[in-house]
Motif scaffolding. Structure first.
Motif, PDB file in Angstrom:
ATOM      1  N   SER A   1       8.826  19.596   4.235  1.00  0.00           N
ATOM      2  CA  SER A   1       8.727  20.897   3.572  1.00  0.00           C
ATOM      3  C   SER A   1       7.897  20.855   2.294  1.00  0.00           C
ATOM      4  N   TYR A   2       7.725  19.684   1.693  1.00  0.00           N
ATOM      5  CA  TYR A   2       6.972  19.599   0.435  1.00  0.00           C
ATOM      6  C   TYR A   2       5.495  19.300   0.652  1.00  0.00           C
ATOM      7  N   ILE A   3       5.092  18.997   1.892  1.00  0.00           N
ATOM      8  CA  ILE A   3       3.731  18.525   2.171  1.00  0.00           C
ATOM      9  C   ILE A   3       2.737  19.679   2.176  1.00  0.00           C
ATOM     10  N   SER A   4       1.606  19.482   1.531  1.00  0.00           N
ATOM     11  CA  SER A   4       0.575  20.517   1.457  1.00  0.00           C
ATOM     12  C   SER A   4      -0.163  20.644   2.786  1.00  0.00           C
ATOM     13  N   PRO A   5      -0.328  21.887   3.283  1.00  0.00           N
ATOM     14  CA  PRO A   5      -1.098  22.099   4.509  1.00  0.00           C
ATOM     15  C   PRO A   5      -2.553  22.476   4.232  1.00  0.00           C
ATOM     16  N   SER A   6      -2.983  22.367   2.995  1.00  0.00           N
ATOM     17  CA  SER A   6      -4.305  22.896   2.619  1.00  0.00           C
ATOM     18  C   SER A   6      -5.330  21.810   2.296  1.00  0.00           C
ATOM     19  N   LEU A   7      -5.161  20.614   2.852  1.00  0.00           N
ATOM     20  CA  LEU A   7      -6.110  19.534   2.593  1.00  0.00           C
ATOM     21  C   LEU A   7      -7.431  19.813   3.319  1.00  0.00           C
TER      22      LEU A   7
ATOM     23  N   PRO B   1      -2.540  -2.314 -11.010  1.00  0.00           N
ATOM     24  CA  PRO B   1      -1.905  -1.305 -10.139  1.00  0.00           C
ATOM     25  C   PRO B   1      -0.810  -1.926  -9.277  1.00  0.00           C
ATOM     26  N   LEU B   2       0.253  -1.163  -9.068  1.00  0.00           N
ATOM     27  CA  LEU B   2       1.327  -1.632  -8.203  1.00  0.00           C
ATOM     28  C   LEU B   2       0.887  -1.640  -6.742  1.00  0.00           C
ATOM     29  N   ILE B   3      -0.031  -0.758  -6.401  1.00  0.00           N
ATOM     30  CA  ILE B   3      -0.462  -0.628  -5.017  1.00  0.00           C
ATOM     31  C   ILE B   3      -1.865  -1.196  -4.827  1.00  0.00           C
ATOM     32  N   LYS B   4      -2.135  -1.671  -3.623  1.00  0.00           N
ATOM     33  CA  LYS B   4      -3.442  -2.239  -3.291  1.00  0.00           C
ATOM     34  C   LYS B   4      -4.331  -1.243  -2.557  1.00  0.00           C
ATOM     35  N   GLY B   5      -3.853  -0.032  -2.351  1.00  0.00           N
ATOM     36  CA  GLY B   5      -4.636   0.984  -1.678  1.00  0.00           C
ATOM     37  C   GLY B   5      -3.766   2.180  -1.341  1.00  0.00           C
ATOM     38  N   VAL B   6      -4.417   3.293  -0.999  1.00  0.00           N
ATOM     39  CA  VAL B   6      -3.717   4.532  -0.649  1.00  0.00           C
ATOM     40  C   VAL B   6      -4.124   4.949   0.754  1.00  0.00           C
ATOM     41  N   PHE B   7      -3.133   5.157   1.620  1.00  0.00           N
ATOM     42  CA  PHE B   7      -3.356   5.652   2.971  1.00  0.00           C
ATOM     43  C   PHE B   7      -2.975   7.134   2.993  1.00  0.00           C
ATOM     44  N   LEU B   8      -3.968   8.004   2.963  1.00  0.00           N
ATOM     45  CA  LEU B   8      -3.740   9.445   2.952  1.00  0.00           C
ATOM     46  C   LEU B   8      -3.465   9.930   4.367  1.00  0.00           C
ATOM     47  N   THR B   9      -2.286  10.457   4.619  1.00  0.00           N
ATOM     48  CA  THR B   9      -1.939  10.962   5.947  1.00  0.00           C
ATOM     49  C   THR B   9      -2.471  12.373   6.127  1.00  0.00           C
ATOM     50  N   VAL B  10      -3.270  12.571   7.200  1.00  0.00           N
ATOM     51  CA  VAL B  10      -3.944  13.851   7.401  1.00  0.00           C
ATOM     52  C   VAL B  10      -3.599  14.505   8.738  1.00  0.00           C
TER      53      VAL B  10
ATOM     54  N   SER C   1      23.401  14.192   0.909  1.00  0.00           N
ATOM     55  CA  SER C   1      22.007  14.212   0.464  1.00  0.00           C
ATOM     56  C   SER C   1      21.396  12.843   0.670  1.00  0.00           C
ATOM     57  N   THR C   2      20.125  12.828   0.989  1.00  0.00           N
ATOM     58  CA  THR C   2      19.405  11.591   1.223  1.00  0.00           C
ATOM     59  C   THR C   2      18.280  11.508   0.216  1.00  0.00           C
ATOM     60  N   THR C   3      18.296  10.465  -0.591  1.00  0.00           N
ATOM     61  CA  THR C   3      17.336  10.373  -1.682  1.00  0.00           C
ATOM     62  C   THR C   3      15.995   9.838  -1.215  1.00  0.00           C
ATOM     63  N   THR C   4      14.935  10.500  -1.623  1.00  0.00           N
ATOM     64  CA  THR C   4      13.573  10.012  -1.417  1.00  0.00           C
ATOM     65  C   THR C   4      12.896  10.113  -2.779  1.00  0.00           C
ATOM     66  N   PRO C   5      12.960   9.054  -3.578  1.00  0.00           N
ATOM     67  CA  PRO C   5      12.574   9.141  -4.980  1.00  0.00           C
ATOM     68  C   PRO C   5      11.133   9.549  -5.227  1.00  0.00           C
ATOM     69  N   MET C   6      10.223   9.269  -4.299  1.00  0.00           N
ATOM     70  CA  MET C   6       8.827   9.609  -4.538  1.00  0.00           C
ATOM     71  C   MET C   6       8.472  11.007  -4.051  1.00  0.00           C
TER      72      MET C   6
ATOM     73  N   PHE D   1       0.843  -1.189   0.000  1.00  0.00           N
ATOM     74  CA  PHE D   1       0.000   0.000   0.000  1.00  0.00           C
ATOM     75  C   PHE D   1       0.886   1.249   0.000  1.00  0.00           C
ATOM     76  N   LEU D   2       0.342   2.354  -0.487  1.00  0.00           N
ATOM     77  CA  LEU D   2       1.066   3.626  -0.493  1.00  0.00           C
ATOM     78  C   LEU D   2       0.559   4.514   0.623  1.00  0.00           C
ATOM     79  N   GLN D   3       1.467   5.000   1.448  1.00  0.00           N
ATOM     80  CA  GLN D   3       1.138   6.073   2.386  1.00  0.00           C
ATOM     81  C   GLN D   3       1.434   7.382   1.676  1.00  0.00           C
ATOM     82  N   LEU D   4       0.413   8.226   1.540  1.00  0.00           N
ATOM     83  CA  LEU D   4       0.519   9.410   0.693  1.00  0.00           C
ATOM     84  C   LEU D   4       0.555  10.692   1.494  1.00  0.00           C
ATOM     85  N   TYR D   5       1.591  11.489   1.246  1.00  0.00           N
ATOM     86  CA  TYR D   5       1.600  12.900   1.610  1.00  0.00           C
ATOM     87  C   TYR D   5       1.293  13.675   0.331  1.00  0.00           C
TER      88      TYR D   5
END
Length: 504
Positions: free
Chosen positions: A329-335, A271-280, A303-308, A239-243
């Motif tokens: 720093s890249y995460i949206s605060p407007s959900l 699909p590669l993933i079986k579901g999306v876990f949206l972190t809120v 530097s530390t790579t985070t490809p996604m 599963f994907l945990q999504l920011y």
């Protein structure tokens, strides 16, 4: 009259297993407190077996140590204490050289936590173990479970084998315990999340959630699980945990790549993933002081790579050196409920479930169900976002009391605070479909931790007179010690708020 301890006696207690420090001439035992120290265990280890007066007085009041440690941890006076800040006799190299204990010697989850403090680099340790401000929620996630007691049924035939197989979001899994998303797995092991996937494969198909800020892409993780030789042919549900990214097209592109891969990635373009876990529960980064205190360059590459998500360059600013804050720093605060869930649902195939991760009230559990979510995760980010937020199991009790119908509308998962199979048992009795454990070590370590938790869960079930997950129910628990902490209704409001509104 308190006993007198010599400097040599003090210096002999300089490890996580026995950690003594002298402050203002008094010797204290910090062993049990150290893992939850808001400043991180590494700071205490720097002064273990020594006089830490100067470092302590630089940031704390003289009375604080007496208020946080029980009287039994005040061991006595240090004989002829050296001037504050002067070094104590150094232990031998044999005593200070960090070594990994044999895996066979680790027989509980807490053993792994303590072992990590003996060999992980300071910055990695601070990043993975830090929690928000005073760490109250971090601790209460665990202690709340200990306040809930079991009500075993005796003289029940439990000779039948126990199967932990169940389903998570319609995916068959080997256990209700699944691996929670962790960021930057490569800081712990070169193969990071790939090793977790391999362990999940060896255990017969344990579910794994991969973070948007993982060190490897989901495609890499799926491939690692598929290619790993194992006695089990059962697939590992990924599963994907999504920011959600501040730049929405980045998130759209990520979701499209995972749900519409080319035929070389998966058969029939599945699909590669079986579901999306949206972190809120993390619209802004929490203040994790242990992470802020340790220099960003202490033990990480430039530097530390985070490809996604993004490429991180650890830096230090006026607020400190938190890798977690930089990573967020890249995460949206407007959900929002109105915009975000419909927007995501429109970008996912109908057969890819959407789960809201970070629910902390019954009201929001109902809102998630009303918004069409397939599941919710009761989580406070492990106490890493907002300190004094409710312990996750108390939110589970709130759902039981205020809106039990929600369990029929969405699948409910719990994250945070579980360290024993008895804790997993309690969460399952209260209606949780699964519990998430945070993976953070090499393949054999992840496998060993999951085996320990599964074994403890089976033992607890049999001790309580049940041999099937379907037999678990709230009647096997006594929750009265914490019931007074649970709101009475979904709309419960503080009396002051009602009074104030009546005056407007």
């Amino acid at each position: 009259m308190p006993q007198t301890l010599s400097p040599s006696e003090l210096s002999a207690h300089n490890t996580v297993a026995s950690l003594w420090i002298a402050i203002d001439g008094d010797v204290y035992d910090f062993t049990e407190f150290a893992p939850t120290h808001p400043g991180g265990l590494s700071v205490l280890l720097q002064h273990a077996g020594k006089d830490g007066t100067a470092a302590y007085n630089a940031v704390h009041s003289s009375s604080l140590v007496k208020s946080i440690l029980p009287v039994s941890k005040h061991l006595g006076r240090l004989s002829s204490p050296p001037p504050p800040g002067s070094p104590s006799p150094s232990p031998s190299p044999r005593e200070t050289t960090p070594t990994k204990p044999p895996l066979s010697s680790l027989i509980s989850v807490n053993d792994f936590r303590l072992a990590a403090h003996t060999f992980l680099p300071p910055k990695t340790l601070a990043f993975i173990s830090s929690a928000a401000t005073d760490c109250h929620t971090h601790r209460r996630n665990s202690t709340a479970y200990s306040e809930i007691t079991l009500r075993p049924r005796v003289l029940v035939d439990v000779s039948a084998p126990v199967s932990l197989k169940t389903t998570i979001l319609n995916q068959p899994v080997a256990s209700p315990i699944f691996v929670s998303p962790t960021s930057l797995g490569k800081t712990v092991h070169p193969d990071g999340e790939l090793e977790i996937a391999r362990a999940c494969k060896e255990l017969g198909g344990v579910a794994q959630i991969v973070s948007t800020s993982a060190s490897f892409s989901v495609a890499d993780v799926v491939r690692a699980a598929a290619e790993h030789p194992s006695a089990s042919d059962d697939p590992v549900p990924i599963f994907l945990q999504l920011y959600v990214d501040k730049h929405a097209p980045n998130t759209e592109a990520l979701l499209h790549s995972l749900t519409h891969p080319d035929s070389s990635s998966t058969p029939n373009n599945a699909p590669l993933i079986k579901g999306v876990f949206l972190t809120v529960d993390a619209p802004v980064p929490g203040k994790r002081e242990a992470d802020e205190r340790v220099s960003a360059s202490a033990s990480l590459p430039p530097s530390t790579t985070t490809p996604m998500a993004t490429q991180l360059t650890p830096t230090t600013d006026a607020r400190g050196s938190a890798l977690g804050r930089l990573m967020a720093s890249y995460i949206s605060p407007s959900l929002t409920w109105r915009r975000t869930l419909p927007w995501l649902r429109a970008r996912l195939p109908p057969d890819v479930p959407l789960v809201v991760k970070g629910v902390q009230t019954a009201r929001d559990a109902l809102r998630a169900a009303d918004a069409g979510a397939d599941g919710i995760v009761l989580s406070n980010h492990g106490g890493r976002s907002l300190d004094t937020a409710p312990a996750s199991v108390l939110v589970l009790l709130e759902l039981q009391r205020c809106c039990p119908e929600v369990f029929d509308r969405v699948q409910v998962f719990v994250e945070g605070g579980v360290g024993r199979g008895t804790d997993v048992f309690k969460a399952l009795c209260l209606g949780a479909r699964g519990w998430a454990w945070g993976g953070g070590c090499f393949m054999e370590g992840v496998r060993r931790v999951l085996e320990i938790l599964n074994d403890e869960l089976v033992t607890t079930m049999k001790m309580c007179g049940v041999t099937s997950l379907d037999e678990l129910h709230p009647g096997l628990l006594n929750t009265r010690a914490v019931d007074h902490l649970v709101p009475e209704s979904v709309s419960e409001e503080h009396p002051y708020a009602k009074w104030r509104r009546s005056k407007i």
